[in-house]
Design an enzyme around this catalytic site. Sequence first.
Site, PDB file in Angstrom:
ATOM      1  CB  CYS A  20      31.072 -46.331  22.264  1.00  0.00           C
ATOM      2  SG  CYS A  20      31.168 -44.583  22.632  1.00  0.00           S
ATOM      3  CD1 TRP A  74      27.012 -43.589  28.289  1.00  0.00           C
ATOM      4  CD2 TRP A  74      28.965 -42.488  28.291  1.00  0.00           C
ATOM      5  NE1 TRP A  74      27.127 -42.938  29.495  1.00  0.00           N
ATOM      6  CE2 TRP A  74      28.307 -42.255  29.525  1.00  0.00           C
ATOM      7  CE3 TRP A  74      30.214 -41.883  28.079  1.00  0.00           C
ATOM      8  CZ2 TRP A  74      28.848 -41.461  30.530  1.00  0.00           C
ATOM      9  CZ3 TRP A  74      30.751 -41.091  29.077  1.00  0.00           C
ATOM     10  CH2 TRP A  74      30.072 -40.892  30.293  1.00  0.00           C
ATOM     11  CG  ASN A  99      34.914 -47.783  23.342  1.00  0.00           C
ATOM     12  OD1 ASN A  99      34.596 -46.791  24.001  1.00  0.00           O
ATOM     13  ND2 ASN A  99      35.179 -48.952  23.906  1.00  0.00           N
ATOM     14  N   GLY A 100      36.422 -44.632  22.770  1.00  0.00           N
ATOM     15  CA  GLY A 100      37.561 -44.063  23.488  1.00  0.00           C
ATOM     16  C   GLY A 100      37.568 -42.559  23.323  1.00  0.00           C
ATOM     17  CD  GLU A 159      26.760 -51.743  45.718  1.00  0.00           C
ATOM     18  OE1 GLU A 159      27.575 -50.830  45.626  1.00  0.00           O
ATOM     19  OE2 GLU A 159      26.281 -52.308  44.714  1.00  0.00           O
ATOM     20  CG  HIS A 170      30.268 -36.411  64.215  1.00  0.00           C
ATOM     21  ND1 HIS A 170      30.788 -35.798  65.322  1.00  0.00           N
ATOM     22  CD2 HIS A 170      30.144 -37.725  64.524  1.00  0.00           C
ATOM     23  CE1 HIS A 170      31.006 -36.705  66.270  1.00  0.00           C
ATOM     24  NE2 HIS A 170      30.616 -37.878  65.808  1.00  0.00           N
ATOM     25  CE  LYS A 198      27.792 -54.194  34.170  1.00  0.00           C
ATOM     26  NZ  LYS A 198      27.287 -54.101  35.546  1.00  0.00           N
TER      27      LYS A 198
HETATM   28  O1  M6R Z   1      33.635 -52.858  35.809  1.00  0.00           O
HETATM   29  P1  M6R Z   1      33.974 -52.276  37.136  1.00  0.00           P
HETATM   30  O2  M6R Z   1      33.600 -53.182  38.269  1.00  0.00           O
HETATM   31  O3  M6R Z   1      35.390 -51.819  37.243  1.00  0.00           O
HETATM   32  O4  M6R Z   1      33.050 -50.996  37.274  1.00  0.00           O
HETATM   33  C1  M6R Z   1      33.196 -50.134  38.359  1.00  0.00           C
HETATM   34  C2  M6R Z   1      32.054 -49.158  38.429  1.00  0.00           C
HETATM   35  O5  M6R Z   1      31.985 -48.385  37.270  1.00  0.00           O
HETATM   36  C3  M6R Z   1      30.713 -49.876  38.615  1.00  0.00           C
HETATM   37  O6  M6R Z   1      30.698 -50.658  39.756  1.00  0.00           O
HETATM   38  C4  M6R Z   1      29.566 -48.840  38.720  1.00  0.00           C
HETATM   39  O7  M6R Z   1      29.708 -48.079  39.875  1.00  0.00           O
HETATM   40  C5  M6R Z   1      28.225 -49.561  38.683  1.00  0.00           C
HETATM   41  N1  M6R Z   1      27.355 -48.890  37.778  1.00  0.00           N
HETATM   42  C6  M6R Z   1      27.583 -49.622  40.021  1.00  0.00           C
HETATM   43  O8  M6R Z   1      26.338 -50.230  40.007  1.00  0.00           O
END
Ligand code: M6R
Length: 618
Positions: A2, A75, A99-100, A491, A514, A613
């Site tokens: 959050c 969130w 947040n947590g 990716e 496979h 994020k």
């Molecule tokens: O902040 P971070 O790089 O540790 O985050 C890792 C993942 O949560 C982050 O890369 C996530 O997979 C993204 N939404 C990918 O686009």
Amino acid sequence: MCGIVAACFKNGDVVPTLVEGLRCLEYRGYDSAGLAVLAPGLPVRKAKGRVEDLAQLIEQNPLPDSSVGIAHTRWATHGEPSQVNSHPHRAGSVVLVHNGILENFESLKESFVEEGREFVSQTDSEVWAALLDHEIGLVRKDGPLDPMGVMRALNRSMARARGSYGLAILVEELPGLVFFARNESPLVLGLSPDGNYVASDVQAVLARTHDFIYLLEGQCGWIDAESFHVFDRDLGEVQPEVEHLDWDAESVGKSGYEHFMLKEIEEQGIVLAQTLSSTTSSKDRILPDFRVSDDTLRSFDRIVIVACGTALHAGRLGRYILEEATGIPVDVDFASEFRYRNPLLGERDLVLAISQSGETADTLGAVKVAREKGATAVAICNVRGSSLCRLVADTILTQCGPEIGVASTKAFTAQVLAIHLLAMRVGMARRQMGEEELLRRLQLLRSSRTAIETLLSHQVRSHIAEVAKKYAHKSVYFFLGRGADYPIALEGALKLKEISYLHAEGYPAGEMKHGPLALVSEDMVVVALAGEGPVYDKVLGNMQEVKTRGAKLVVLTNTDKREAIELADDVVLIPRTDPLVAPLLHVIPLQYLAYYVALERGCEIDKPRNLAKSVTVE
Ligand code: M6R
């Protein structure tokens, strides 16, 4: 996950600034939002939905003018997204945002219910408010409440609470103050001549100040409009360092782009140049300020990379880069798996944690395990002062500026670049690489900016937009690559699935026979990475396998060999470069593809459903 923002102003109404701060934090969580001000009765407004919904609610039903307030964008973890589950939560004379996760909220709640307290939400955060109000009640028995009394109550609450928290708190009878506490959830203080702030991250108040205090685990305290007080777990007052951050306030805006994701994709040329110039000296010394000595770098038998999501894919690519440049074997693991599998580690292991935010709970957990087992931990991270930076022996800071789109793009490029730099540094320290080779690599990396800018051109972008339009109605995508292109395939699939909600998988192309080949049909789009190199012919064979089974084939290639082009339904041509830097280029068309497919499908690109994020909880 959050977002918290709180402020104490010398003058003026705090509400517009808090709403503006929430807008900047919305990428952290966006299912509901709320705000409370310090005024008689601690008035609160909350809305299910976006910050915009809250802003409208406040417009229709204004809060009283106040120069002190707290705000939150959510969130959901405990309790569905709803008005009642939104923060701030109130108990007695306390109102707070959290947040947590309060892990022991059920047992605490039970004991409070037995005492006759009532709860209105399903959240753990409301229990936090009750816990603090309960402890403040005990302190009040000793006399009138003052800020240190709240500290004692907060300190006792923190001792009873299990889990992660960033908290901003108002206490009705203490005007002009916002209290705060942090444990395993990020929290910063922002300091300015007009007043002071508490926030989950700097973005929230970057338009107001560039001076920050990054709070440490277990710290708590309060701000008023003119000062701050920070205490450690023993309630000893500490004098934290104030850091000046030179991020541009504009960087948290869209600069005219429709989406942050598009803006961030297109910043990758600049990111490359900035990361390179900040990590090499004028005499081409690599990572001149890196605090791990060459002697230590020579002492490792193994490198273990831990990360999540996109950062993990950068790590998977990093394995090829590091092994080739250093001669040291590299393992790569999901941080979430590594931390719980009792990994075999010791002092001859270098653990490299990669994270854009530096706040990802699993990555932090993995580093803690590594340290407990005696390994040296270093990081690649985009946020100075983040929890990760504080845990490790040293950090290579990527120079991305804030990345706001939930789908990570420019951070990937910067992380891969940072891995190259670490590889060169370790390679030199171990005499695996000579000066000449180092200069050749540096030159290659620097000049790859031109190729990146070519890929970011209008021509390439509009071609990929056309391809995306053609296939956006298909429901299954496979991304195939071999060697260093395999992590790029992973990716590409991750980008597509997270923002377009289509089923997408990345595979090493050689694995198709496979099992996965059974899934291939006319409904599928296969995106194949067919760069020139030792496995080009093999990938060609894999492309034929899927093409004969009816899949639509989109080929990314840097060769003009006819076979790949003739097999493909659509081709994206990539500038030809040295294999060392080719994967850095290959990822860009896949980011665009995901973006344009999502756009075509009308998805909410910067804030995909169910995601946030920064994943600060497990
Ligand atoms: O902040 P971070 O790089 O540790 O985050 C890792 C993942 O949560 C982050 O890369 C996530 O997979 C993204 N939404 C990918 O686009």
